[in-house]
Design an enzyme around this catalytic site. Structure first.
Site, mmCIF file in Angstrom:
data_model
loop_
_atom_site.group_PDB
_atom_site.id
_atom_site.type_symbol
_atom_site.label_atom_id
_atom_site.label_comp_id
_atom_site.label_asym_id
_atom_site.label_seq_id
_atom_site.Cartn_x
_atom_site.Cartn_y
_atom_site.Cartn_z
ATOM 1 N N ASN A 112 -4.116 -11.386 -33.342
ATOM 2 C CA ASN A 112 -3.787 -10.800 -32.035
ATOM 3 C C ASN A 112 -3.699 -11.869 -30.929
ATOM 4 O O ASN A 112 -3.056 -11.663 -29.913
ATOM 5 C CB ASN A 112 -4.864 -9.791 -31.591
ATOM 6 C CG ASN A 112 -5.010 -8.600 -32.515
ATOM 7 O OD1 ASN A 112 -6.096 -8.067 -32.653
ATOM 8 N ND2 ASN A 112 -3.941 -8.161 -33.147
ATOM 9 N N CYS A 213 12.452 13.071 -20.640
ATOM 10 C CA CYS A 213 11.249 12.667 -21.375
ATOM 11 C C CYS A 213 11.713 12.022 -22.685
ATOM 12 O O CYS A 213 12.905 11.988 -22.986
ATOM 13 C CB CYS A 213 10.322 13.850 -21.612
ATOM 14 S SG CYS A 213 10.787 14.936 -22.967
ATOM 15 N N CYS A 216 13.768 14.248 -24.868
ATOM 16 C CA CYS A 216 15.140 14.518 -24.424
ATOM 17 C C CYS A 216 16.085 13.538 -25.114
ATOM 18 O O CYS A 216 17.211 13.867 -25.470
ATOM 19 C CB CYS A 216 15.282 14.300 -22.930
ATOM 20 S SG CYS A 216 14.402 15.466 -21.916
ATOM 21 N N CYS A 230 5.304 -5.193 -35.255
ATOM 22 C CA CYS A 230 5.178 -6.633 -35.001
ATOM 23 C C CYS A 230 4.644 -7.358 -36.230
ATOM 24 O O CYS A 230 4.983 -8.514 -36.483
ATOM 25 C CB CYS A 230 4.244 -6.882 -33.822
ATOM 26 S SG CYS A 230 4.905 -6.251 -32.291
ATOM 27 N N CYS A 288 15.621 20.640 -24.204
ATOM 28 C CA CYS A 288 14.544 19.800 -24.756
ATOM 29 C C CYS A 288 13.387 20.680 -25.243
ATOM 30 O O CYS A 288 12.968 21.615 -24.561
ATOM 31 C CB CYS A 288 14.045 18.808 -23.704
ATOM 32 S SG CYS A 288 12.603 17.871 -24.265
ATOM 33 N N CYS A 291 10.244 19.636 -22.561
ATOM 34 C CA CYS A 291 10.263 19.604 -21.092
ATOM 35 C C CYS A 291 11.279 20.559 -20.468
ATOM 36 O O CYS A 291 11.447 20.573 -19.244
ATOM 37 C CB CYS A 291 10.441 18.175 -20.569
ATOM 38 S SG CYS A 291 12.109 17.554 -20.639
ATOM 39 N N CYS A 395 5.444 -7.891 -51.551
ATOM 40 C CA CYS A 395 5.697 -8.207 -50.141
ATOM 41 C C CYS A 395 4.327 -8.329 -49.467
ATOM 42 O O CYS A 395 3.313 -8.449 -50.145
ATOM 43 C CB CYS A 395 6.573 -7.140 -49.486
ATOM 44 S SG CYS A 395 5.755 -5.555 -49.311
HETATM 45 N N1 LIG Z 1 -3.027 6.600 -31.455
HETATM 46 C C1 LIG Z 1 -3.600 5.493 -31.007
HETATM 47 N N2 LIG Z 1 -4.832 5.553 -30.440
HETATM 48 C C2 LIG Z 1 -5.421 4.437 -29.976
HETATM 49 N N3 LIG Z 1 -4.866 3.216 -30.027
HETATM 50 C C3 LIG Z 1 -3.650 3.099 -30.575
HETATM 51 C C4 LIG Z 1 -2.959 4.216 -31.100
HETATM 52 N N4 LIG Z 1 -1.779 3.794 -31.593
HETATM 53 C C5 LIG Z 1 -1.731 2.460 -31.392
HETATM 54 N N5 LIG Z 1 -2.860 2.028 -30.793
HETATM 55 C C6 LIG Z 1 -3.196 0.655 -30.392
HETATM 56 O O1 LIG Z 1 -2.090 0.094 -29.700
HETATM 57 C C7 LIG Z 1 -2.155 -1.321 -29.810
HETATM 58 C C8 LIG Z 1 -0.750 -1.844 -30.001
HETATM 59 O O2 LIG Z 1 -0.830 -3.221 -29.953
HETATM 60 P P1 LIG Z 1 0.141 -4.173 -30.724
HETATM 61 O O3 LIG Z 1 1.485 -3.569 -30.777
HETATM 62 O O4 LIG Z 1 0.077 -5.502 -30.078
HETATM 63 O O5 LIG Z 1 -0.374 -4.110 -32.227
HETATM 64 P P2 LIG Z 1 -1.616 -4.600 -33.095
HETATM 65 O O6 LIG Z 1 -1.920 -3.453 -33.951
HETATM 66 O O7 LIG Z 1 -2.725 -5.180 -32.302
HETATM 67 O O8 LIG Z 1 -0.985 -5.835 -33.845
HETATM 68 P P3 LIG Z 1 -0.420 -6.118 -35.298
HETATM 69 O O9 LIG Z 1 0.672 -5.090 -35.525
HETATM 70 O O10 LIG Z 1 0.077 -7.508 -35.189
HETATM 71 O O11 LIG Z 1 -1.581 -5.965 -36.216
HETATM 72 C C9 LIG Z 1 -3.080 -1.659 -30.967
HETATM 73 O O12 LIG Z 1 -4.226 -2.300 -30.460
HETATM 74 C C10 LIG Z 1 -3.410 -0.297 -31.579
HETATM 75 O O13 LIG Z 1 -4.745 -0.234 -32.039
#
Ligand SMILES: Nc1ncnc2c1ncn2[C@@H]1O[C@H](COP(=O)(O)OP(=O)(O)OP(=O)(O)O)[C@@H](O)[C@H]1O
EC number: 2.7.7.-
Length: 441
Positions: A112, A213, A216, A230, A288, A291, A395
């Site tokens: 991260n 939204c 929509c 990512c 929608c 909304c 992978c």
């Molecule tokens: N439903 C959710 N509730 C709480 N947090 C969420 C939820 N969905 C996503 N997140 C959080 O949103 C953040 C998105 O951050 P980011 O896109 O940088 O991804 P990451 O999970 O930290 O990184 P990577 O994909 O590299 O492991 C993450 O910290 C993830 O835990």
């Protein structure tokens, strides 16, 4: 007889006391809410620290003292304390948003740190929300940081979101996007939505003053296998920084009721070309599902099911294959690697990832795109026809390898070759169960 009358009276009294206690608790809660509301709305002055701290933005004609007071009274929830959430929360805290909520279920990992710049080496392993809270409190002790260490779900979304004025979507998955969208529509809150991948980013504001939204524009979710995150696609930290900072900017404009909020428009950022494009979006959809005036979705649903994915399960998003089409990494190791038996391992990650690390046994690198487009399959099939050996596919986490097996299977069968098998869980499973020293990323 006298005794049982007495017992009944005691029981009645105990019930009364219970009811009174419940009432009292409710009244105390109401008073607390009233007090908060009063404190929030009676802020009419900035203290000396605030005047000095915010002076460089207060002097802007778009802000002024009244604008700064609005920011002080405002509350914003940043959902996701990752690549977008960190810069977004940082600029909101710097600007003096009075109460910032940070929501995330995850812990800080080494992968991260290149982009989630509120986390540090010292906070690896801690919850992301605690890590963010500590940093923001160091930056600005005049504001309140509230943490929610939880996964946002249909069960808790309304209760959490209703505590805030504006919601920032800084998450990374489609299920949470739909959940946030629907909850914001139901609560009448603006949703500042951002995303970033590789060298590109996007930004828009949903559900703001009659604008569209998310539903929509995207009434149905994309197929799960078409969504890249990512972890698989990669991202440059500066890109998430740009989009996260812009999310903070839109939030500030919403709080100030300023002009130019990015509603009904989509900002596209191409980091490679350093180019911004501003697209006009379709207006709010009269039909929608959430909304419109006659919505069909009137309460939150199961969004993971709706999107046919798991929002939090990073390792096993896809399960396309039958058990006979897969092999565990342990079995693969014992049967093929440890014995040195001839076989072919196809690694379907991109070339850069392949260069980062490879399993033993001279795997061949054919990126999933090349498999799916058929670019390099003929060459492999002809080679196998000349000297047939069992084929395995790997992978990073075991998703693309399944897609590859699914795609290759009929081609192999048409040439009377034994179909390839998937290495279940990919390189992640290898590190976890075979070799802890194999790099994890
Ligand atoms: N439903 C959710 N509730 C709480 N947090 C969420 C939820 N969905 C996503 N997140 C959080 O949103 C953040 C998105 O951050 P980011 O896109 O940088 O991804 P990451 O999970 O930290 O990184 P990577 O994909 O590299 O492991 C993450 O910290 C993830 O835990």
């Amino acid at each position: 007889m006298g005794e049982s009358n007495g017992d009944m009276e005691i029981e009645v009294l105990e019930n009364d006391i219970r009811t009174l206690r419940k009432l009292l608790r409710e009244k105390v809660q109401q008073l607390k809410t009233l007090k908060k509301h009063f404190q929030k709305n009676c802020v009419t002055k900035l203290n000396n620290d605030e005047i000095a701290r915010y002076s460089r933005q207060i002097i802007l004609s778009e802000i002024g003292v009244q604008g700064q007071l609005k920011l002080k009274k405002a509350s914003v929830l940043v959902v996701g304390a990752g690549g977008l959430g960190c810069p977004s929360a940082l600029y909101l805290a710097g600007a003096g948003i009075g109460r910032i909520g940070v929501l995330d279920y995850d812990e800080v990992e080494l992968t991260n740190l290149h982009r989630q710049l509120l986390h540090t080496e010292a906070t690896v392993g801690l919850t992301k929300v605690d890590s963010v809270q500590a940093q923001l409190e160091q930056l600005n002790s005049q504001i309140e940081i509230q943490t929610h260490h939880t996964q946002l779900t249909s069960d808790n979304a309304i209760a959490i979101l209703e505590q805030y004025d504006v919601i920032v979507d800084a998450t990374d998955n489609v299920a949470t996007r739909y959940l946030l969208n629907d909850a914001c529509v139901m609560l009448g809150k603006p949703l500042v939505s951002g995303s970033a991948l590789q060298l590109e980013g996007q930004l828009t504001v949903y559900n703001y003053r009659g604008g569209p939204c998310y539903r929509c524009l995207f009434p149905t979710p994309p197929p799960p296998e078409s969504v890249t995150n990512c972890g698989d696609g990669g991202v440059l930290g500066a890109i998430t920084g740009v989009i996260g900072a812009l999310q903070a900017l839109e939030t500030i404009k919403i709080v100030l009721s300023n002009e130019g909020v990015l509603s009904g428009r989509l900002l596209l950022f191409d980091g490679q070309q350093s180019a911004f494009r501003n697209l006009k979006l379709r207006p709010k959809k009269p039909t929608c599902a959430v909304c419109s005036d006659t919505p069909t979705v009137t309460k939150l649903v199961d969004y993971e099911q709706f999107c046919r994915m798991k929002a939090t399960d990073k390792d096993t998003a896809l399960s396309l294959l039958a058990p006979s089409e897969r092999i565990s990494v342990r079995e693969y190791h014992d049967q093929w690697v440890a014995t040195g038996q001839p076989h072919l391992l196809i690694d379907v990650r991109g070339a850069n990832q392949f260069e980062m690390c490879q399993l033993p046994g001279a795997p061949v690198n054919i990126p999933i795109e090349d498999i799916l487009s058929g670019k390099r399959t003929d060459e492999i099939l002809s080679q196998l026809e000349r000297s047939p050996v069992p084929v395995y596919v790997v992978c990073r986490r075991g998703n693309d390898s399944q897609l590859a097996v699914r795609h290759l299977e009929p081609l192999f069968r048409s040439r009377n070759l034994a179909p390839p098998r998937d290495l279940s869980g990919g390189l992640h499973a290898w590190t976890k169960t075979v070799d802890p020293n194999f790099p994890i990323y």
